[in-house]
Design a protein around this motif. Structure first.
Motif, PDB file in Angstrom:
ATOM      1  N   HIS A  95     -73.827 -67.063  15.505  1.00  0.00           N
ATOM      2  CA  HIS A  95     -74.926 -67.093  16.307  1.00  0.00           C
ATOM      3  C   HIS A  95     -76.001 -65.831  16.086  1.00  0.00           C
ATOM      4  CE1 HIS A  95     -72.757 -69.144  19.666  1.00  0.00           C
ATOM      5  NE2 HIS A  95     -71.795 -68.952  18.932  1.00  0.00           N
ATOM      6  N   GLN A  98     -76.675 -63.070  18.401  1.00  0.00           N
ATOM      7  CA  GLN A  98     -75.479 -62.269  19.461  1.00  0.00           C
ATOM      8  C   GLN A  98     -75.299 -60.940  18.336  1.00  0.00           C
ATOM      9  OE1 GLN A  98     -72.231 -64.863  20.039  1.00  0.00           O
ATOM     10  NE2 GLN A  98     -73.472 -66.345  21.311  1.00  0.00           N
ATOM     11  N   LEU A 109     -63.727 -65.392  26.902  1.00  0.00           N
ATOM     12  CA  LEU A 109     -64.768 -66.113  26.616  1.00  0.00           C
ATOM     13  C   LEU A 109     -65.658 -66.464  27.787  1.00  0.00           C
ATOM     14  CD1 LEU A 109     -66.434 -67.926  24.855  1.00  0.00           C
ATOM     15  CD2 LEU A 109     -65.047 -70.056  25.781  1.00  0.00           C
ATOM     16  N   TRP A 112     -67.197 -63.134  28.929  1.00  0.00           N
ATOM     17  CA  TRP A 112     -67.945 -62.474  28.022  1.00  0.00           C
ATOM     18  C   TRP A 112     -69.430 -63.128  28.003  1.00  0.00           C
ATOM     19  CZ3 TRP A 112     -69.303 -64.985  23.308  1.00  0.00           C
ATOM     20  CH2 TRP A 112     -70.106 -64.119  22.296  1.00  0.00           C
ATOM     21  N   LEU A 113     -69.493 -64.365  27.881  1.00  0.00           N
ATOM     22  CA  LEU A 113     -70.836 -65.115  27.922  1.00  0.00           C
ATOM     23  C   LEU A 113     -71.601 -64.704  28.981  1.00  0.00           C
ATOM     24  CD1 LEU A 113     -69.533 -69.094  27.113  1.00  0.00           C
ATOM     25  CD2 LEU A 113     -70.855 -67.526  25.774  1.00  0.00           C
ATOM     26  N   ARG A 220     -74.422 -76.537  23.354  1.00  0.00           N
ATOM     27  CA  ARG A 220     -73.751 -74.931  23.513  1.00  0.00           C
ATOM     28  C   ARG A 220     -72.194 -75.272  23.532  1.00  0.00           C
ATOM     29  NH1 ARG A 220     -75.408 -69.782  24.545  1.00  0.00           N
ATOM     30  NH2 ARG A 220     -73.785 -68.494  23.527  1.00  0.00           N
ATOM     31  N   PHE A 221     -71.827 -75.944  24.664  1.00  0.00           N
ATOM     32  CA  PHE A 221     -70.502 -76.367  25.111  1.00  0.00           C
ATOM     33  C   PHE A 221     -70.608 -77.510  26.223  1.00  0.00           C
ATOM     34  CE2 PHE A 221     -67.986 -72.802  27.286  1.00  0.00           C
ATOM     35  CZ  PHE A 221     -69.133 -72.530  28.034  1.00  0.00           C
ATOM     36  N   HIS A 248     -69.173 -75.897  20.504  1.00  0.00           N
ATOM     37  CA  HIS A 248     -67.942 -75.415  20.483  1.00  0.00           C
ATOM     38  C   HIS A 248     -66.930 -76.399  21.263  1.00  0.00           C
ATOM     39  CE1 HIS A 248     -70.861 -71.910  20.839  1.00  0.00           C
ATOM     40  NE2 HIS A 248     -69.665 -71.405  20.109  1.00  0.00           N
ATOM     41  N   GLU A 251     -61.911 -73.561  22.994  1.00  0.00           N
ATOM     42  CA  GLU A 251     -61.673 -72.394  22.358  1.00  0.00           C
ATOM     43  C   GLU A 251     -60.617 -71.478  23.197  1.00  0.00           C
ATOM     44  OE1 GLU A 251     -65.512 -70.445  22.106  1.00  0.00           O
ATOM     45  OE2 GLU A 251     -64.775 -68.498  21.694  1.00  0.00           O
ATOM     46  N   HIS A 287     -63.719 -73.686  16.833  1.00  0.00           N
ATOM     47  CA  HIS A 287     -62.598 -73.249  17.264  1.00  0.00           C
ATOM     48  C   HIS A 287     -61.539 -74.367  17.219  1.00  0.00           C
ATOM     49  CE1 HIS A 287     -64.747 -69.764  18.086  1.00  0.00           C
ATOM     50  NE2 HIS A 287     -65.562 -70.459  18.952  1.00  0.00           N
ATOM     51  N   SER A 312     -63.043 -64.281  15.791  1.00  0.00           N
ATOM     52  CA  SER A 312     -63.651 -64.415  17.145  1.00  0.00           C
ATOM     53  C   SER A 312     -62.239 -64.646  18.189  1.00  0.00           C
ATOM     54  CB  SER A 312     -64.532 -65.461  17.055  1.00  0.00           C
ATOM     55  OG  SER A 312     -64.727 -65.978  18.742  1.00  0.00           O
ATOM     56  N   LEU A 316     -61.440 -62.249  21.162  1.00  0.00           N
ATOM     57  CA  LEU A 316     -61.713 -62.737  22.526  1.00  0.00           C
ATOM     58  C   LEU A 316     -60.412 -63.155  22.876  1.00  0.00           C
ATOM     59  CD1 LEU A 316     -64.965 -64.614  22.295  1.00  0.00           C
ATOM     60  CD2 LEU A 316     -64.627 -62.427  23.293  1.00  0.00           C
ATOM     61  N   ASP A 338     -68.157 -66.755  13.385  1.00  0.00           N
ATOM     62  CA  ASP A 338     -68.902 -66.722  15.119  1.00  0.00           C
ATOM     63  C   ASP A 338     -68.925 -65.349  15.482  1.00  0.00           C
ATOM     64  OD1 ASP A 338     -68.891 -67.976  17.589  1.00  0.00           O
ATOM     65  OD2 ASP A 338     -66.863 -67.347  18.219  1.00  0.00           O
TER      66      ASP A 338
HETATM   67  N1  GUN Z   1     -68.671 -71.232  23.869  1.00  0.00           N
HETATM   68  C1  GUN Z   1     -69.944 -71.338  24.367  1.00  0.00           C
HETATM   69  N2  GUN Z   1     -70.834 -70.639  24.036  1.00  0.00           N
HETATM   70  C2  GUN Z   1     -70.409 -69.642  23.135  1.00  0.00           C
HETATM   71  C3  GUN Z   1     -70.459 -68.469  22.266  1.00  0.00           C
HETATM   72  O1  GUN Z   1     -71.569 -68.215  22.437  1.00  0.00           O
HETATM   73  N3  GUN Z   1     -69.497 -68.081  21.547  1.00  0.00           N
HETATM   74  C4  GUN Z   1     -68.291 -68.657  21.570  1.00  0.00           C
HETATM   75  N4  GUN Z   1     -67.313 -67.791  20.736  1.00  0.00           N
HETATM   76  N5  GUN Z   1     -67.969 -69.391  22.283  1.00  0.00           N
HETATM   77  C5  GUN Z   1     -68.872 -70.153  23.014  1.00  0.00           C
END
Ligand code: GUN
Ligand code: ZN
Length: 451
Positions: A95, A98, A109, A112-113, A220-221, A248, A251, A287, A312, A316, A338
């Protein structure tokens, strides 16, 4: 083994742009097959050419000749005897924005986001922040020996545009695209289906296939996209064949539970993407720790790959990805930093973490398999196996020049190594970006370590 100290090597020539014909003398290591999880001594695919001149002409690899048989006077000769040359690394999931939150304390995760990542990414709406961030990021990739990458910018079109521009200016192979996220994110970090589609199409028309730039439909996810947006993303994949897809998956266990609540009709997290038409041989999913056998069969059948992100996953606290198990079921696996969930852009550090993650599960990752996965293995999985990842005639001259050792511990360890795998494994485990002397992209030197 006789090992010259780095200090005894001549300085790099000053010119950044390489002349049409460059010959570089060093130890050459690359791979012509997947070494797999075979023991190092019997692993296939290792091509070791100690003390050779690597010949580079017109931005591509021309060949290699033994050190004692230098090419003629029409080649600029740079003697880096005792250095190691590898194909440039390929980081399949990282990213750009980041770098602002790498090494942030104390969360898993989803926390953290919300706590670190989303606020940092919001700033990339500003074109100047996006431009400076993109420049800092691609130069940092090169300074870590990574010459190709699959990258998340932010939701803002300008962040993807800036990344393409900086990569293009350096002639790098880059796969990226505006991030899609229309829910479960703060103000300033959400798009909507119509505008997002328009932005993607404009970026595709401007950048996809321009030089070495490729567009990825970048979801993104699943939690950050409505079903309508996922459908739009699948539509883009159908409308523009040849696009990549980047996201993603599976994860973190809380994330997996959340996806099950958001998409009750889906068989699994991966199935959310499959049902939207997002899985094919150009799909890169970071992941994939918490998948089941049916998911792995779907990855195998669609040709989608997992970008294993060990640093990562450790940082995390996400879990341990079973690399050997996934490959045994036919899943394509590459390796990724990551950053900023991962704590270093260095693929050496990332691979050293991958070794430890596999060791925790009773599997040994050889240096051969690790380095293959971060070079030609990744290239093949991305459909770039004729362009990057090997020191082979006709391939793009994307390569890196390394010190075998930096500092007293790794120098000593290098000197007592008895055979090649032992030496390369110690280099991989003890080395990092401080070992990097120079990085070349399409034959041009794009990074040189300060004297
Ligand atoms: N899942 C959705 N966004 C992210 C991200 O920015 N980093 C990670 N590791 N997982 C995510
Ligand atoms: Zn990520």
């Amino acid at each position: 083994m006789s090992i010259p100290t780095p200090a005894s090597l001549p300085a790099w020539p000053d010119a950044v742009a390489t002349p049409a014909r460059l010959a570089l003398r060093a130890d050459l290591l690359d791979f012509d097959a997947d070494p797999g999880f075979a023991p190092p001594a019997s692993a296939p695919g290792v091509r070791w050419r100690p003390d050779h001149w690597l010949l580079v002409e017109g931005g591509r690899i021309h060949g290699a000749v033994p050190g004692a048989q230098p090419p003629g006077d029409d080649w600029l000769k740079v003697d880096r005897s005792g250095s190691l040359v590898l194909p440039g690394f390929i980081d399949t999931h990282v990213h750009c924005p980041q770098l602002d939150v790498i090494a942030s304390y104390g969360t898993e995760l989803l926390d953290w986001l919300n706590t670190y990542t989303f606020p940092a990414e919001t700033r990339y709406a500003d074109p100047q922040v996006a431009a400076e961030g993109a420049m800092r990021f691609v130069d940092a990739l090169l300074a870590h020996g990574t010459t190709s990458a699959v990258v998340f910018p932010t939701v803002h079109k300008v962040s993807a545009d800036a990344l393409f521009a900086e990569s293009d200016a350096r002639g790098m192979r880059m796969v990226t695209g505006k991030v899609l996220m229309d829910r479960h994110a703060p103000d300033g970090l959400r798009d909507d289906v119509v505008q997002a589609e328009r932005d993607c199409i404009e970026l595709i028309e401007k950048w996809h296939g321009h030089g070495r730039q490729s567009f990825a439909v970048t979801v993104r996810f699943a939690p950050c996209s409505t079903p309508q947006q996922l459908k739009m993303a699948g539509g883009l994949m159908r409308r523009f064949p040849g696009l990549y897809m980047h996201t993603h998956v599976a994860e973190n266990r809380d994330e997996v539970r959340w996806v099950a609540e958001l998409f009750p009709e889906a068989r699994s997290y991966l199935d959310v993407y499959g049902s939207a038409g997002l899985l094919n041989e150009r799909a890169v999913l970071a992941h994939g720790i918490w998948l089941d056998d049916t998911d792995r069969a779907l990855l195998r059948d669609t040709g989608a790959q997992i970008a294993h992100s060990p640093s990562s996953n450790l940082f995390l606290g996400s879990g341990l990805f079973d690399w050997a198990g996934a490959e045994a079921q036919g899943v394509k696996v590459s390796v990724a930093s990551d950053v900023g969930g991962g704590t270093s852009l260095s693929m050496l550090r990332t691979l050293a973490d991958a070794y430890k993650v596999q060791a925790m599960q009773g599997t040994r990752l050889s240096a051969w398999k690790a380095l293959y996965a971060a070079t030609w293995g990744a290239a093949r999985h991305l459909g770039l196996g004729s362009e990057v990842g090997r020191l082979e005639p006709g391939f793009m001259a994307d390569f890196t020049v390394w010190d075998w050792a930096v500092g007293p511990v790794s120098t000593h360890r290098d000197q007592v190594a008895r055979e090649l795998h032992e030496r390369v494994f110690a280099w991989l485990t003890l080395g990092d970006e401080r070992n990097l002397q120079a990085a070349f992209v399409a034959g041009n030197r794009r990074f040189r370590r300060a004297a």
